[in-house]
Design a protein around this motif. Structure first.
Motif, PDB file in Angstrom:
ATOM      1  N   VAL A   1       0.839  -1.209   0.000  1.00  0.00           N
ATOM      2  CA  VAL A   1       0.000   0.000   0.000  1.00  0.00           C
ATOM      3  C   VAL A   1       0.870   1.253   0.000  1.00  0.00           C
ATOM      4  CG1 VAL A   1      -1.610   1.366   1.406  1.00  0.00           C
ATOM      5  CG2 VAL A   1      -2.058  -1.063   1.003  1.00  0.00           C
ATOM      6  N   LYS A   2       1.917   1.267   0.828  1.00  0.00           N
ATOM      7  CA  LYS A   2       2.814   2.431   0.870  1.00  0.00           C
ATOM      8  C   LYS A   2       3.488   2.652  -0.488  1.00  0.00           C
ATOM      9  CE  LYS A   2       4.017   2.751   5.765  1.00  0.00           C
ATOM     10  NZ  LYS A   2       5.092   2.629   6.765  1.00  0.00           N
ATOM     11  N   ALA A   3       3.880   1.560  -1.137  1.00  0.00           N
ATOM     12  CA  ALA A   3       4.572   1.662  -2.425  1.00  0.00           C
ATOM     13  C   ALA A   3       3.664   2.184  -3.541  1.00  0.00           C
ATOM     14  CB  ALA A   3       5.140   0.296  -2.817  1.00  0.00           C
TER      15      ALA A   3
ATOM     16  N   LEU B   1      -6.129   1.797  -5.325  1.00  0.00           N
ATOM     17  CA  LEU B   1      -5.047   1.461  -4.393  1.00  0.00           C
ATOM     18  C   LEU B   1      -5.018  -0.038  -4.094  1.00  0.00           C
ATOM     19  CD1 LEU B   1      -2.754   2.363  -2.549  1.00  0.00           C
ATOM     20  CD2 LEU B   1      -4.456   2.985  -0.827  1.00  0.00           C
ATOM     21  N   ILE B   2      -6.181  -0.631  -3.857  1.00  0.00           N
ATOM     22  CA  ILE B   2      -6.246  -2.073  -3.590  1.00  0.00           C
ATOM     23  C   ILE B   2      -5.783  -2.852  -4.821  1.00  0.00           C
ATOM     24  CG2 ILE B   2      -7.786  -4.018  -3.070  1.00  0.00           C
ATOM     25  CD1 ILE B   2      -9.501  -2.001  -1.442  1.00  0.00           C
ATOM     26  N   ARG B   3      -6.250  -2.429  -5.997  1.00  0.00           N
ATOM     27  CA  ARG B   3      -5.882  -3.116  -7.244  1.00  0.00           C
ATOM     28  C   ARG B   3      -4.364  -3.079  -7.458  1.00  0.00           C
ATOM     29  NH1 ARG B   3      -4.763  -1.193 -11.944  1.00  0.00           N
ATOM     30  NH2 ARG B   3      -5.600   0.861 -11.473  1.00  0.00           N
ATOM     31  N   LEU B   4      -3.766  -1.898  -7.309  1.00  0.00           N
ATOM     32  CA  LEU B   4      -2.314  -1.743  -7.501  1.00  0.00           C
ATOM     33  C   LEU B   4      -1.521  -2.551  -6.462  1.00  0.00           C
ATOM     34  CD1 LEU B   4      -2.174   2.092  -8.248  1.00  0.00           C
ATOM     35  CD2 LEU B   4      -1.666   0.258  -9.881  1.00  0.00           C
ATOM     36  N   ALA B   5      -1.999  -2.527  -5.211  1.00  0.00           N
ATOM     37  CA  ALA B   5      -1.311  -3.276  -4.148  1.00  0.00           C
ATOM     38  C   ALA B   5      -1.375  -4.771  -4.394  1.00  0.00           C
ATOM     39  CB  ALA B   5      -1.925  -2.919  -2.791  1.00  0.00           C
TER      40      ALA B   5
ATOM     41  N   GLU C   1       0.513   6.760  -6.590  1.00  0.00           N
ATOM     42  CA  GLU C   1      -0.065   6.657  -7.938  1.00  0.00           C
ATOM     43  C   GLU C   1      -1.539   6.269  -7.957  1.00  0.00           C
ATOM     44  OE1 GLU C   1       1.498   3.085 -10.148  1.00  0.00           O
ATOM     45  OE2 GLU C   1       2.793   2.935  -8.388  1.00  0.00           O
ATOM     46  N   ALA C   2      -2.103   5.924  -6.800  1.00  0.00           N
ATOM     47  CA  ALA C   2      -3.510   5.500  -6.745  1.00  0.00           C
ATOM     48  C   ALA C   2      -4.442   6.705  -6.705  1.00  0.00           C
ATOM     49  CB  ALA C   2      -3.739   4.620  -5.520  1.00  0.00           C
TER      50      ALA C   2
END
Length: 196
Positions: A175-177, A188-192, A181-182
């Motif tokens: 999540v931090k990483a 954010l959930i999708r990218l994480a 960009e979210a």
């Protein structure tokens, strides 16, 4: 019973695949998400759940452990069986579904095929409760690993990922990483999830 089946995908159809494992073909019911994830692949590892009922035995399959974990959570909800859970997973990708549950978005959940308002309310109540129990059983880690405090979307994203069986440390790091960009919680959930 059968944790996963690995082999060659020899047939695909609406809602199912057939995987050849050492000369035995396993017909596996899959969601649209899994079908899409496996498109173009000849070899695959499919995580499975064996459903035994009076009217027959059905093997359900998932392209990721996270999707299987969500399936198991869905069938734990009163009134949702394996076929219903598969329909729900076909109607929304994992990220969207998690977002609806974490944010208690009853209206959006109710729009999914096979879910009425009462079932949507039960899903939020029972799944959030199950996630809370899981979180309370996890060991406490260092402050750096366990916290994204002060950012509501980041906290909700970590909460959702942990509910899928992802460790707190992995969830917080992912999540931090991805936070910068979210655009929103769902993003954010999708990218994480992709990062993990």
């Amino acid at each position: 019973m059968i944790g996963y089946i690995e082999g060659q995908i020899v047939e695909r159809g609406a809602g199912y695949i057939v995987v050849d494992n050492h000369g035995m073909g396993y017909e596996i019911c899959v969601s649209n998400t899994t079908l899409s994830n496996l498109s173009g692949l000849n070899q695959a590892r499919v995580y499975t759940y064996l459903s035994v009922r009076e009217d027959g035995v059905t093997l359900f399959g998932f392209s990721t452990k996270e999707e299987k974990n969500m399936f198991l959570k869905l069938i734990s909800v009163n009134g949702i069986g394996p076929k219903g859970a598969q329909t729900i997973l076909s109607g929304a990708d994992l990220t969207t579904l998690i977002t609806f549950i974490v944010t208690a978005d009853i209206k959006s959940l109710s729009k999914l095929k096979g879910i009425g308002k009462k079932t949507a309310e039960r899903m939020v109540l029972e799944l959030r409760e199950a996630i809370d129990i899981e979180l309370s059983l996890l060991p406490v880690t260092t402050e750096e690993e366990q916290s994204v405090t002060g950012d509501k979307d980041a906290e909700d994203a970590v909460y959702a990922l942990r509910g899928l069986g992802i460790t707190n440390k992995e969830a917080v790091q992912a999540v931090k990483a991805c936070r910068a960009e979210a655009k929103n919680l769902e993003d954010l959930i999708r990218l994480a999830l992709k990062r993990i």
